[in-house]
Design an enzyme around this catalytic site. Structure first.
Site, PDB file in Angstrom:
ATOM      1  N   ARG A   1       0.853  -1.183   0.000  1.00  0.00           N
ATOM      2  CA  ARG A   1       0.000   0.000   0.000  1.00  0.00           C
ATOM      3  C   ARG A   1       0.893   1.238   0.000  1.00  0.00           C
ATOM      4  O   ARG A   1       1.924   1.280   0.677  1.00  0.00           O
ATOM      5  CB  ARG A   1      -0.923   0.017   1.232  1.00  0.00           C
ATOM      6  CG  ARG A   1      -2.008  -1.041   1.214  1.00  0.00           C
ATOM      7  CD  ARG A   1      -3.033  -0.781   0.134  1.00  0.00           C
ATOM      8  NE  ARG A   1      -4.168  -1.697   0.179  1.00  0.00           N
ATOM      9  CZ  ARG A   1      -4.241  -2.834  -0.500  1.00  0.00           C
ATOM     10  NH1 ARG A   1      -3.217  -3.211  -1.265  1.00  0.00           N
ATOM     11  NH2 ARG A   1      -5.317  -3.602  -0.414  1.00  0.00           N
TER      12      ARG A   1
ATOM     13  N   GLU B   1      -3.945   7.267  -5.391  1.00  0.00           N
ATOM     14  CA  GLU B   1      -3.934   6.527  -6.652  1.00  0.00           C
ATOM     15  C   GLU B   1      -5.088   7.019  -7.519  1.00  0.00           C
ATOM     16  O   GLU B   1      -6.235   6.937  -7.083  1.00  0.00           O
ATOM     17  CB  GLU B   1      -4.070   5.022  -6.402  1.00  0.00           C
ATOM     18  CG  GLU B   1      -2.860   4.418  -5.732  1.00  0.00           C
ATOM     19  CD  GLU B   1      -2.980   2.913  -5.536  1.00  0.00           C
ATOM     20  OE1 GLU B   1      -4.071   2.348  -5.806  1.00  0.00           O
ATOM     21  OE2 GLU B   1      -1.992   2.297  -5.123  1.00  0.00           O
TER      22      GLU B   1
ATOM     23  N   HIS C   1      -0.999  -0.071 -10.076  1.00  0.00           N
ATOM     24  CA  HIS C   1      -1.572  -1.033  -9.131  1.00  0.00           C
ATOM     25  C   HIS C   1      -2.106  -2.267  -9.872  1.00  0.00           C
ATOM     26  O   HIS C   1      -3.280  -2.651  -9.717  1.00  0.00           O
ATOM     27  CB  HIS C   1      -2.676  -0.384  -8.295  1.00  0.00           C
ATOM     28  CG  HIS C   1      -2.910  -1.092  -6.986  1.00  0.00           C
ATOM     29  ND1 HIS C   1      -3.433  -0.472  -5.885  1.00  0.00           N
ATOM     30  CD2 HIS C   1      -2.690  -2.383  -6.611  1.00  0.00           C
ATOM     31  CE1 HIS C   1      -3.528  -1.329  -4.881  1.00  0.00           C
ATOM     32  NE2 HIS C   1      -3.080  -2.501  -5.301  1.00  0.00           N
TER      33      HIS C   1
END
Length: 327
Positions: free
Chosen positions: A240, A269, A288
């Protein structure tokens, strides 16, 4: 695991709300338990607003959960079990976990993420893009080529993902060290325990951040920890973004303490246009996607089906979240 007041008591079939997708809904309907499946994909409806008859919730880390209130929302009295698609659970409010079983997708993406990490390691060591020849002159140019063999890989966290990475790194004859919160299993031959996170950073040529985000790990990789890093360290974050202090990361890269950073996760993000990390030399950012693989959903559905069978039998569920630890 149910009571006489369970919403299942009338039909003997559990009522499952599916907030993931049609594939999950089809898999649930094909289960021998023949659950009553209610598909709720409406992004405008808060995900905690569930039909009163809901007994099981299968959900995912949607934007809606980020908007959940701090104070407990009203949930169906018969909600017994929540299964989430993701391994990380920090997006969900604590009140969703309290008083019921809460399971996650732990380990489903471990293989895919491990392959992503090994690709990043090999890209750094071999620099394949620099080896490509386009004419006779470039054929005669022989750039330096490194090796993973004999290098030290540090693993910050030692759950399913970093264990999968350790197995693959052993095949490249790397030395693997790990730092974890829990007790060390002396029978583990994949990695050796590091005395501390600082010792891990000091000894590693490559370091993978692969731990859950909790209050204890937020900004754990800070200026002090980065200052302990072996010069030239390559940092890879597949966990994370908030675990890494991004300002401290930029400073460490600019100072030459770190050689490179590969970030599959950031905060936020996506990063907004103009963010310093985009322009920072030695930084590779991916959107991601390290968890993505053709087998991901099949693995999740297998675990979901096994857990539903266990639930119906009153047996222990796999991948239960420890709500005190947050993972």
């Amino acid at each position: 695991m149910t009571s006489s007041s369970s919403p299942r008591s009338a039909t003997g079939r559990p009522v499952v709300v599916n907030q993931v997708d049609a594939e999950v809904g089809a898999s649930l309907r094909a289960h021998p338990a023949e659950p009553v499946v209610i598909d709720l994909y409406d992004a405008e409806t808060p995900p905690w607003e569930l039909p009163e008859e809901t007994e099981v919730l299968v959900t995912r880390p949607s934007i809606g959960w980020r908007k959940a209130p701090q104070e407990a929302a009203a949930l169906p009295a018969g909600l017994r079990w929540v299964q989430t698609l993701s391994a990380g659970v920090e997006i969900y409010p604590r009140w969703l976990m309290d008083g019921r079983a809460f399971t996650c997708g732990r380990g489903v993406a471990a293989g895919a993420i491990a392959e992503y990490v090994m690709a990043a390691l090999l890209d750094h060591a071999k620099g394949f893009r620099d080896l490509v020849v386009r004419d006779e002159a470039s054929w005669k140019t022989r750039p330096e080529i490194g090796s993973l063999s004999g290098k030290t890989l540090g693993l910050l966290g030692y759950g399913a993902i970093n264990q999968a990475i350790a197995r693959r790194a052993q095949g490249f004859e790397m030395t693997v060290l790990a730092s974890r919160r829990g007790a060390w299993d002396a029978s583990d031959t994949l990695a050796a325990p590091a005395a501390s996170p600082e010792a891990l950073f000091a000894a590693s040529d490559y370091l993978v951040v692969g731990m859950p985000l909790t209050d204890a790990t937020r900004h754990m990789v800070n200026a002090a920890l980065l200052a302990a890093a072996k010069p030239g360290l390559v940092l890879i974050n597949v966990a994370r973004g908030e675990i890494v202090d991004q300002e401290a990361l930029c400073a460490a890269l600019e100072a030459g303490q770190l050689g490179r950073a590969v970030l599959d996760v950031t905060t936020p993000e996506p990063l907004p246009d103009g963010h310093p990390l985009y322009a920072q030399a030695g930084v590779t950012i991916t959107p991601h996607i390290s968890w993505v693989s053709p087998d991901f959903m099949a693995g999740f559905l297998q675990d979901l089906g096994s857990n539903l069978s266990a639930y119906m039998a009153g047996a222990p569920l796999m991948n239960l979240v420890d709500t005190d630890r947050g993972y």
